[in-house]
Design a protein around this motif. Structure first.
Motif, PDB file in Angstrom:
ATOM      1  N   CYS A   1       0.829  -1.208   0.000  1.00 18.27           N
ATOM      2  CA  CYS A   1       0.000   0.000   0.000  1.00 18.27           C
ATOM      3  C   CYS A   1       0.866   1.262   0.000  1.00 18.27           C
ATOM      4  O   CYS A   1       0.621   2.206  -0.766  1.00 18.27           O
ATOM      5  CB  CYS A   1      -0.908  -0.047   1.233  1.00 18.27           C
ATOM      6  SG  CYS A   1      -1.977   1.353   1.437  1.00 18.27           S
TER       7      CYS A   1
ATOM      8  N   THR B   1     -11.715  -5.678   0.512  1.00 11.31           N
ATOM      9  CA  THR B   1     -13.121  -5.479   0.129  1.00 11.31           C
ATOM     10  C   THR B   1     -13.451  -3.992   0.004  1.00 11.31           C
ATOM     11  O   THR B   1     -14.447  -3.637  -0.613  1.00 11.31           O
ATOM     12  CB  THR B   1     -14.057  -6.067   1.203  1.00 11.31           C
ATOM     13  OG1 THR B   1     -13.884  -5.338   2.431  1.00 11.31           O
ATOM     14  CG2 THR B   1     -13.767  -7.541   1.442  1.00 11.31           C
ATOM     15  N   GLY B   2     -12.620  -3.138   0.636  1.00 12.19           N
ATOM     16  CA  GLY B   2     -12.940  -1.712   0.678  1.00 12.19           C
ATOM     17  C   GLY B   2     -13.972  -1.375   1.737  1.00 12.19           C
ATOM     18  O   GLY B   2     -14.408  -0.229   1.856  1.00 12.19           O
ATOM     19  N   ASN B   3     -14.363  -2.373   2.540  1.00 15.35           N
ATOM     20  CA  ASN B   3     -15.383  -2.172   3.571  1.00 15.35           C
ATOM     21  C   ASN B   3     -14.797  -1.998   4.968  1.00 15.35           C
ATOM     22  O   ASN B   3     -15.509  -2.086   5.960  1.00 15.35           O
ATOM     23  CB  ASN B   3     -16.371  -3.353   3.593  1.00 15.35           C
ATOM     24  CG  ASN B   3     -17.209  -3.427   2.335  1.00 15.35           C
ATOM     25  OD1 ASN B   3     -17.592  -2.402   1.781  1.00 15.35           O
ATOM     26  ND2 ASN B   3     -17.473  -4.643   1.864  1.00 15.35           N
TER      27      ASN B   3
ATOM     28  N   ASP C   1      -7.447  -4.916   3.999  1.00 16.09           N
ATOM     29  CA  ASP C   1      -8.259  -3.766   4.426  1.00 16.09           C
ATOM     30  C   ASP C   1      -7.661  -3.095   5.662  1.00 16.09           C
ATOM     31  O   ASP C   1      -7.723  -1.866   5.793  1.00 16.09           O
ATOM     32  CB  ASP C   1      -9.700  -4.206   4.693  1.00 16.09           C
ATOM     33  CG  ASP C   1     -10.460  -4.493   3.406  1.00 16.09           C
ATOM     34  OD1 ASP C   1     -10.561  -3.586   2.560  1.00 16.09           O
ATOM     35  OD2 ASP C   1     -10.954  -5.618   3.241  1.00 16.09           O
TER      36      ASP C   1
ATOM     37  N   GLN D   1      -4.966  -0.894   4.325  1.00 18.43           N
ATOM     38  CA  GLN D   1      -5.488   0.343   3.734  1.00 18.43           C
ATOM     39  C   GLN D   1      -5.867   1.354   4.815  1.00 18.43           C
ATOM     40  O   GLN D   1      -5.597   2.551   4.683  1.00 18.43           O
ATOM     41  CB  GLN D   1      -6.687   0.032   2.834  1.00 18.43           C
ATOM     42  CG  GLN D   1      -6.298  -0.676   1.551  1.00 18.43           C
ATOM     43  CD  GLN D   1      -7.471  -0.894   0.614  1.00 18.43           C
ATOM     44  OE1 GLN D   1      -8.590  -0.446   0.860  1.00 18.43           O
ATOM     45  NE2 GLN D   1      -7.214  -1.602  -0.486  1.00 18.43           N
TER      46      GLN D   1
ATOM     47  N   ASP E   1     -14.563  -5.149   9.187  1.00 15.13           N
ATOM     48  CA  ASP E   1     -15.254  -5.011   7.913  1.00 15.13           C
ATOM     49  C   ASP E   1     -16.725  -4.766   8.241  1.00 15.13           C
ATOM     50  O   ASP E   1     -17.329  -5.519   9.007  1.00 15.13           O
ATOM     51  CB  ASP E   1     -15.106  -6.307   7.102  1.00 15.13           C
ATOM     52  CG  ASP E   1     -15.667  -6.195   5.701  1.00 15.13           C
ATOM     53  OD1 ASP E   1     -16.874  -5.904   5.575  1.00 15.13           O
ATOM     54  OD2 ASP E   1     -14.925  -6.410   4.727  1.00 15.13           O
TER      55      ASP E   1
END
Length: 224
Positions: free
Chosen positions: A23, A166-168, A185, A188, A208
């Motif tokens: 990242c 997942t971006g969640n 995640d 991130q 998440d």
């Protein structure tokens, strides 16, 4: 942050630390990674990361590794498993924190675990029994960081999964929530915390939003 300064990363050989390394490099950051074993050195160097060899359990080696170019932030994901004997969860992180104080870094991000400190209430008894010794060490590391005077963010992920991001991923100050989150995640979220003053001097649970087990209401921290 000073473009010539680097982010010092401990734990880059695997798991969340490896995902953070990816990242940071995708964001164009200069990264210096502390490695205990040379096994993953070629892969990290191929990503454009400067590798310094040393064991986090050796305070002098950590100080040496942080010397040289300015370090704008330190991120640590190091820890161990219950079978590992002397783990880095407390002592290794203590050495990193103490060295970070000496180089006057702008921020220290510690990836810990739900179940540490007051978030014990989020885990079922059997999980606490299995992880008890590790969680005690993690709590000591968290407290040492809080007491250090450094600008800190402590991220406590829930149960970790290895699938793609997942971006969640969400962060909350509510220590009673539990759930799962993918390692990518967590990475991130850690990278976003680097840039966000909203995360300064906070202890945050990472989940998440589609994998929350708790039934309690909670507020999500905005990093914008």
């Amino acid at each position: 942050m000073n473009s010539q300064s680097s982010i010092f990363l401990a734990g880059a050989s695997r798991g969340v630390g490896r995902e953070i390394a990816k990242c940071l490099r995708e964001q164009g950051k200069i990264v210096k990674a502390l490695l205990r074993s040379p096994d993953t050195k070629p892969e990290l160097e191929a990503m454009g990361i400067e590798v310094v060899m040393g064991d986090a359990l050796d305070a002098e080696a950590v100080k040496q590794a942080m010397s040289g170019s300015p370090i704008s932030a330190v991120i640590s994901t190091i820890g161990g498993l219950p079978k590992d004997g002397e783990r880095a969860d407390y002592l290794g992180n203590k050495n990193l924190i103490d060295a970070a104080v000496k180089v006057d870094t702008q921020k220290f991000i510690l990836v810990s675990s739900i179940g540490s400190g007051n978030s014990r209430v989020a885990l079922p008894p059997q999980a606490l029994e299995t992880l008890g010794a590790v969680l005690v060490e993690k709590e000591k590391a968290e407290q040492h960081l809080i007491d250090s005077g450094l600008n800190y963010t402590i991220i406590r992920p829930g149960g970790l999964k290895s699938e793609p991001a997942t971006g969640n991923g969400i962060l909350t100050e509510n220590y009673s929530v539990s759930g799962s989150i993918h390692r990518a995640d967590v990475a991130q979220l850690a990278c976003r915390c680097l840039q966000s003053s909203a995360a300064n001097n906070k202890v945050l649970s990472a989940l998440d939003k589609q994998m929350v087990w708790s039934q309690v209401e909670f507020d999500v921290l905005s990093l914008d």
